[in-house]
Design an enzyme around this catalytic site. Structure first.
Site, short mmCIF file in Angstrom:
data_model
loop_
_atom_site.label_atom_id
_atom_site.label_comp_id
_atom_site.label_asym_id
_atom_site.label_seq_id
_atom_site.Cartn_x
_atom_site.Cartn_y
_atom_site.Cartn_z
N GLY A 116 0.84 -1.19 0.00
CA GLY A 116 0.00 0.00 0.00
C GLY A 116 0.87 1.23 0.00
O GLY A 116 2.09 1.13 -0.08
N LYS A 120 4.55 -2.13 3.12
CA LYS A 120 4.23 -3.49 2.67
C LYS A 120 3.34 -4.21 3.67
O LYS A 120 3.35 -3.92 4.86
CB LYS A 120 5.52 -4.30 2.56
CG LYS A 120 6.37 -3.91 1.39
CD LYS A 120 7.59 -4.82 1.36
CE LYS A 120 8.71 -4.17 0.59
NZ LYS A 120 9.95 -4.13 1.33
N VAL A 121 2.61 -5.19 3.16
CA VAL A 121 1.91 -6.12 4.02
C VAL A 121 2.50 -7.50 3.76
O VAL A 121 2.57 -7.94 2.62
CB VAL A 121 0.40 -6.15 3.74
CG1 VAL A 121 -0.29 -7.16 4.63
CG2 VAL A 121 -0.21 -4.77 3.96
N ASP A 141 -14.67 4.66 3.41
CA ASP A 141 -14.00 4.14 2.22
C ASP A 141 -14.40 2.69 1.98
O ASP A 141 -13.56 1.83 1.74
CB ASP A 141 -12.48 4.28 2.37
CG ASP A 141 -11.77 4.17 1.03
OD1 ASP A 141 -12.45 4.25 -0.01
OD2 ASP A 141 -10.53 4.01 1.02
#
Lengths: 354, 478
Positions: free
Chosen positions: B118, B122-123, B236
């Site tokens: 994102g 990082k994920v 969102d």
């Protein structure tokens, strides 16, 4: 027939702790009938996430009725505590019994007697659509005549919202202490998920535990245990054909049992011989693929369990010289004091004198 | 196979590349990056070909960079196209190093592969080494946060918000770890196997069968009701922010722009909207100063429902301004074909996409809509979660790291050329094909053999369970 008044239960001895020390099991006598029972007290003020689990455990047990499933007489709330009154299982859990009398494991015939009972209970459980998810020696309770399956905190139903799900995917909450008994597909947590066949794998690990007297993977890192199971490596029943050398056992011994014990254990392990059918029984339960494992019903017809046909647990335990304690002599004074103090504060008769 | 290397006319090649074993397996080709001069080795040979000097001494010719260093490379100084030309290099002259999967730990968590990236960082997938639960970790670096306006403040708010939320359909924040030295923050979250957007991207016509959409929508409403009851407005809601667990439980995630209403606020009035344009309601598109927060989430959920059931968006536009103009201009009308598809669905979406927030459905009203109440008929298999790097089961990506850690500690570094690799791949393909041919001809024979062997096999097998006791030495907690 059992009342809701906590004062009717004369708590005699603390038997064990459970559920992260939130629960305590007492040997108690029900005053009105002088009957001996087990009383499990949960301190709900200490429980956080376990709250729902304790409630679910009682609800699950209420739905079950089988001679080899732990039953309970009554459950009630008093102050911050939940009381669960259950029949007394005089030998405690299999793990207790191993620690007290069979440090290198139960004899083969006793294992087969215990497993026959447990599998009867498990077959019933699976038929009702439940998965136990934490079968292990400490969750199998013994009395003179039979073994029963307990420890239903992780037990869950495959039926949810009126639909039977094909598989489960998540580890049971609070399953940390049962990880060594869980099947590889449970630990993998992938899209395949797991079914009631995962209980059969746990039966296999429990079989090793009962026969060896030590917990499989007890000494290894959790992640190593995971990799071993995923690779399909199984623990074995230790006898003359499988026992590792004394040095290896001593290495392990340092961690689990102490050096002296290791040498003695090696001697015992390497001199005994389990039947071939016993080895095969453990092996098939721990098959890597769930589809290769038999169901509980199929296991009940396994020839390993046939050898116990003409025997009973009672007969065998007497045979191995295991005695039953005399309850009337048992009393832990400190419990009585605690209870009295508790009473005083509740009744309000007690005042500080300055 | 030949690979071209970009080179400067002076003859000094600026070669910086990285290669891991699994990259090769995935893409079957090298990834060559043009580097900044200060990253190249000073001892580099003057003729400029990567391979020639590399063959003799791989260490001197190349600089090995990890992912983060590559990210940091600045390409602008060498990006003058006039000064570059392409050169051919023989495949036997490209050298790879088989990168060991190095088991890395953060706290008690063993790191796995990247799940997504994102704007904040990082994920990655991780494994809790104590409970063996699969988890996801969002890695935030100070360096990246500084680039985003209000970045650090937003993150702090998101953490505060997530900490107090606990619901089956809201992604759970389990742990927060900080590393002051590396200027990194790790948010440990529940593991989700993918998102609704991912599912849609792999579905024919980018839409889900009605019964499947219904299951997700009900969970979305359950989660949303909980959030609103806590005074949280997500702002969102869209398929990309709705994640799925292994058992298809929907989790509302990404609270980056969410707003927590004040505990003493009289109503749900909000003043800012920062969500994704296609999912914004008319009141935000028209730039109203204040608006009902709850109704914003209802609108975006309506757009989401329309999107997952039809594969379309209710409003479109050539650019963001046109799009917002269209949203703000007029009341949306459900197309006739939607009524034909499912009348009750069309009515529900219409109710949720009312331009006037006051006449838009509330959550309680949605619950009483007939499409919400009765589940559509199951018409076939649901759209499955798409495979990740050819893995349909979505096995834990931490396992290869643990495998390397527990079983391959003594392995030496391995170097091999692209030529070798191609030959090896061809050989593997050949043996695989041969196996396929064999397995079709002999099916029942190995079965009986196996049975006979089983008892002797047991005798010879080491008892694996209780032997090696190894300490976590190579895994440094960082």
């Amino acid at each position: 027939m059992f009342g809701f008044n906590p004062n009717d239960y004369d708590l005699k001895v603390e038997l064990s702790k459970c559920c992260n020390n939130i629960g305590t099991v007492f040997l108690a006598q029900y005053r009105p009938t002088a009957e001996y029972v087990a009383v499990k007290k949960y301190r709900m003020d200490k429980a956080k996430e376990e709250n729902n689990l304790i409630r679910d455990e009682i609800l699950t047990m209420r739905n079950l009725n089988h001679p080899n499933i732990l039953s309970f007489y009554t459950a009630f709330v008093h102050d911050f505590e939940v009381y669960l009154v259950a029949p007394l299982m005089c030998y405690g859990s299999c793990k207790d019994t191993i620690g007290n009398c069979f440090t290198t494991g139960f004899p083969e015939i006793v294992v087969s007697l215990i497993l026959r009972d447990v599998l009867c209970g498990l077959e019933y459980l699976h038929r009702k659509g439940y998965i136990h998810r934490s079968i292990k020696a400490s969750h199998i309770l013994l009395n003179q005549s039979k073994a029963v399956l307990g420890g239903f905190r992780s037990c869950t139903s495959l039926v949810s919202h009126g639909e039977r799900v094909r598989a489960l995917h998540n580890l049971a909450p609070c399953s940390r202490k049962s990880l060594n008994w869980l099947a590889p597909e449970v630990l993998e947590q992938n899209l395949l998920g797991y079914t009631e066949k995962s209980d059969i794998y746990s039966i296999g690990i429990t079989t090793c535990e009962l026969a060896n007297g030590v917990e499989p993977f007890g000494d290894s890192q959790t992640t190593f245990m995971l990799m071993e199971k995923i690779r399909g490596n199984q623990p074995t029943l230790l006898d003359d054909s499988t026992c590792p050398t004394e040095e290896i056992l001593a290495q392990v011994g340092d961690v689990v049992m102490g050096e002296q014990f290791a040498a003695k254990a090696h001697q015992i392990y390497s001199q005994r011989a389990f039947s071939d059918i016993f080895h095969k029984f453990a092996e098939i339960c721990m098959a890597r693929q769930p589809s290769d494992r038999p169901t509980a019903a199929q296991l009940l017809n396994h020839s390993f369990l046939k050898q116990s046909k003409n025997s009973s647990l009672y007969e065998q335990l007497i045979n191995f010289g295991i005695e039953i304690a005399d309850y009337s002599k048992l009393r832990d004074e400190s419990i009585g004091v605690c209870e009295e103090l508790g009473d005083m504060s509740i009744n309000g008769n007690f005042e500080w004198d300055f | 196979m030949t690979v071209t290397v970009m080179e400067e006319p002076s003859g000094r090649s600026r070669d910086v590349y990285r290669q891991t074993q699994d990259d090769i397996a995935d893409e079957g080709e090298a990834e060559l990056l043009l580097g900044n001069p200060h990253y190249t080795d000073s001892r580099h040979s003057e003729n400029g070909l990567v391979g020639e000097s590399g063959l003799n001494d791989p260490h001197s010719s190349v600089t090995w960079l990890d992912d983060e260093e590559i990210e940091r490379l600045d390409f602008s100084s060498t990006a003058d196209p006039a000064n570059m030309f392409f050169n051919r290099v023989n495949s036997s002259e490209i050298i790879y190093q088989a990168k060991k999967k190095v088991c890395k730990m953060v706290g008690k968590y063993v790191m796995g592969d990247i799940l997504g990236e994102g704007s904040y960082g990082k994920v990655k997938e991780v494994l809790d080494s104590e409970t063996l639960n699969r988890r996801a970790v969002k890695i935030l670096t100070k360096r990246k946060l500084r680039r985003i306006p209000n970045g650090e403040q937003n993150v702090r708010r998101e953490i505060q918000l997530l900490r107090k939320l606990k619901h089956k359909n809201v992604v759970e924040l389990l742990d927060v770890l900080c590393n002051e030295e590396k200027q990194k923050m790790y948010l440990i979250m529940e593991y989700c196997v993918g998102g609704l957007q991912e599912l849609l991207d792999h579905a024919p016509q980018k839409k889900l069968p009605l019964f499947q959409a219904h299951r997700y929508f009900r969970q979305l409403i359950n989660g949303l009701e909980y959030l609103h009851s806590c005074g949280v407005i997500h702002k969102d809601i869209k398929p990309g922010n709705l994640l799925l667990t292994l058992d298809h439980t929907l989790k509302i995630s990404d609270f980056g722009v969410a707003e927590q209403l004040d505990a003493f606020a009289v109503d749900d009035t909000c003043t800012t909207g920062q969500g994704s344009p296609a999912f914004q309601p008319p009141e935000i598109a028209n730039g109203h100063e204040s608006f009902s927060g709850f109704k914003v989430d209802i609108w975006s959920s309506g757009v989401t429902l329309y999107n997952i059931t039809t594969g379309l968006y209710p409003f479109e536009g050539d650019n963001i301004y046109r799009l917002l103009e269209n949203i703000g201009k007029s009341q949306w009308q459900a197309p006739d074909w939607l009524y034909e598809l499912d009348q009750t669905l069309a009515e529900l979406i219409l109710g949720m996409l009312q331009s006037e927030p006051m006449s838009r459905l509330t959550i309680q009203q949605i619950r009483h809509q007939s499409w919400f109440i009765s589940a559509p008929k199951v018409t076939g298999p649901p759209i499955p979660i798409p495979p990740l790097k050819h893995d349909e089961l979505r096995c834990s990506t931490v396992l290869p790291y643990l495998e390397a850690y527990h079983y391959e500690t003594e392995r030496e570094d391995v170097y091999f050329t692209e030529h070798d690799l191609n030959q090896e791949l061809a050989r593997q393909a050949a043996t695989h094909a041969a196996q396929l041919r064999n397995s079709s001809s002999s099916t029942s024979v190995p079965n009986t053999k196996k049975k006979r062997n089983s008892s002797s096999k047991r005798r010879s097998r080491k008892s694996v369970s209780c032997i090696s006791v190894r300490k976590l030495t190579s895994c440094r907690p960082s």
